[in-house]
Motif scaffolding. Structure first.
Motif, mmCIF file in Angstrom:
data_model
loop_
_atom_site.group_PDB
_atom_site.id
_atom_site.type_symbol
_atom_site.label_atom_id
_atom_site.label_comp_id
_atom_site.label_asym_id
_atom_site.label_seq_id
_atom_site.Cartn_x
_atom_site.Cartn_y
_atom_site.Cartn_z
ATOM 1 N N GLU A 100 0.701 -1.325 -0.077
ATOM 2 C CA GLU A 100 -0.180 0.130 -0.414
ATOM 3 C C GLU A 100 0.868 1.429 -0.577
ATOM 4 O O GLU A 100 0.321 2.482 -0.906
ATOM 5 C CB GLU A 100 -0.818 -0.099 1.125
ATOM 6 C CG GLU A 100 -1.654 -1.231 1.016
ATOM 7 C CD GLU A 100 -2.906 -0.870 2.582
ATOM 8 O OE1 GLU A 100 -1.934 -0.295 3.380
ATOM 9 O OE2 GLU A 100 -3.383 -1.854 2.264
ATOM 10 N N SER A 119 2.032 2.603 -3.176
ATOM 11 C CA SER A 119 1.376 3.511 -4.088
ATOM 12 C C SER A 119 0.928 4.205 -3.638
ATOM 13 O O SER A 119 0.878 5.364 -5.026
ATOM 14 C CB SER A 119 -0.372 2.274 -4.171
ATOM 15 O OG SER A 119 -0.547 0.621 -4.859
ATOM 16 N N TYR A 120 -0.139 4.689 -2.661
ATOM 17 C CA TYR A 120 0.424 5.571 -2.288
ATOM 18 C C TYR A 120 1.086 6.989 -2.108
ATOM 19 O O TYR A 120 1.129 7.939 -2.272
ATOM 20 C CB TYR A 120 -0.505 5.546 -0.603
ATOM 21 C CG TYR A 120 -1.428 5.236 -0.651
ATOM 22 C CD1 TYR A 120 -2.984 6.201 -0.982
ATOM 23 C CD2 TYR A 120 -1.756 3.595 -0.569
ATOM 24 C CE1 TYR A 120 -4.005 6.011 -0.977
ATOM 25 C CE2 TYR A 120 -3.373 3.743 -0.445
ATOM 26 C CZ TYR A 120 -4.198 4.588 -0.932
ATOM 27 O OH TYR A 120 -5.509 3.685 -1.467
ATOM 28 N N VAL A 168 1.695 9.104 -5.506
ATOM 29 C CA VAL A 168 1.045 9.924 -6.235
ATOM 30 C C VAL A 168 1.217 11.410 -6.286
ATOM 31 O O VAL A 168 0.820 11.769 -7.473
ATOM 32 C CB VAL A 168 -0.434 9.379 -5.243
ATOM 33 C CG1 VAL A 168 -0.959 10.533 -5.148
ATOM 34 C CG2 VAL A 168 -0.725 8.170 -5.113
ATOM 35 N N VAL A 185 -6.687 5.612 -6.845
ATOM 36 C CA VAL A 185 -5.733 5.028 -6.674
ATOM 37 C C VAL A 185 -6.996 4.343 -5.167
ATOM 38 O O VAL A 185 -7.253 2.987 -4.807
ATOM 39 C CB VAL A 185 -4.622 5.309 -5.927
ATOM 40 C CG1 VAL A 185 -4.079 4.644 -4.744
ATOM 41 C CG2 VAL A 185 -3.352 5.659 -7.148
ATOM 42 N N SER A 243 6.570 -2.903 -8.102
ATOM 43 C CA SER A 243 6.667 -1.582 -7.610
ATOM 44 C C SER A 243 8.075 -1.283 -7.692
ATOM 45 O O SER A 243 9.507 -0.232 -7.878
ATOM 46 C CB SER A 243 6.339 -1.781 -5.886
ATOM 47 O OG SER A 243 7.140 -2.529 -5.293
#
Length: 117
Positions: A14, A17-18, A21, A36, A74
């Protein structure tokens, strides 16, 4: 103990992903954060249905595989101007002059309330 390690990898995935941003398109950060976040809700619904339809062991195996795959992906994310996790280097921008911008009457747009008569 298994759930602690499972949660550790979930939080790491997580975070990847964040964490990116704000760098994708700075003027559109809010829209991208919404997309997202919606992806997270979609995943929660899908895995909730998976736990309902499958045995717990199979559901955990599928969820764990998806988390490991997204974490591995990632590694290959590259953002222009920034180093990747395994290669590349940051582009250093020369420092910009810090000056105070004073608006001039040509650039100001007066509204009806503040307009001079």
């Amino acid at each position: 103990a298994v759930m602690v390690f499972f949660s550790l990898f979930v939080q790491a995935a997580e975070g990847t992903s964040y964490g990116i941003v704000p760098y994708i398109d700075p003027p559109s950060t809010g829209s991208i954060a919404g997309i997202v976040g919606a992806g997270g809700n979609t995943g929660a619904v899908c895995f909730g249905l998976g736990f309902r339809q499958l045995e717990y062991k199979a559901a955990f195996m599928i969820m764990g595989s998806c988390i490991m795959a997204s974490s591995a992906l990632s590694l290959v994310i590259f953002i222009k101007g920034h180093a990747g996790l395994i290669c590349g280097k940051d582009e250093v921008e020369p420092p910009k002059e810090q000056t105070l911008a004073v608006p001039t009457p040509d650039t100001e747009k007066a509204d009806e309330v503040n307009a001079e008569e």
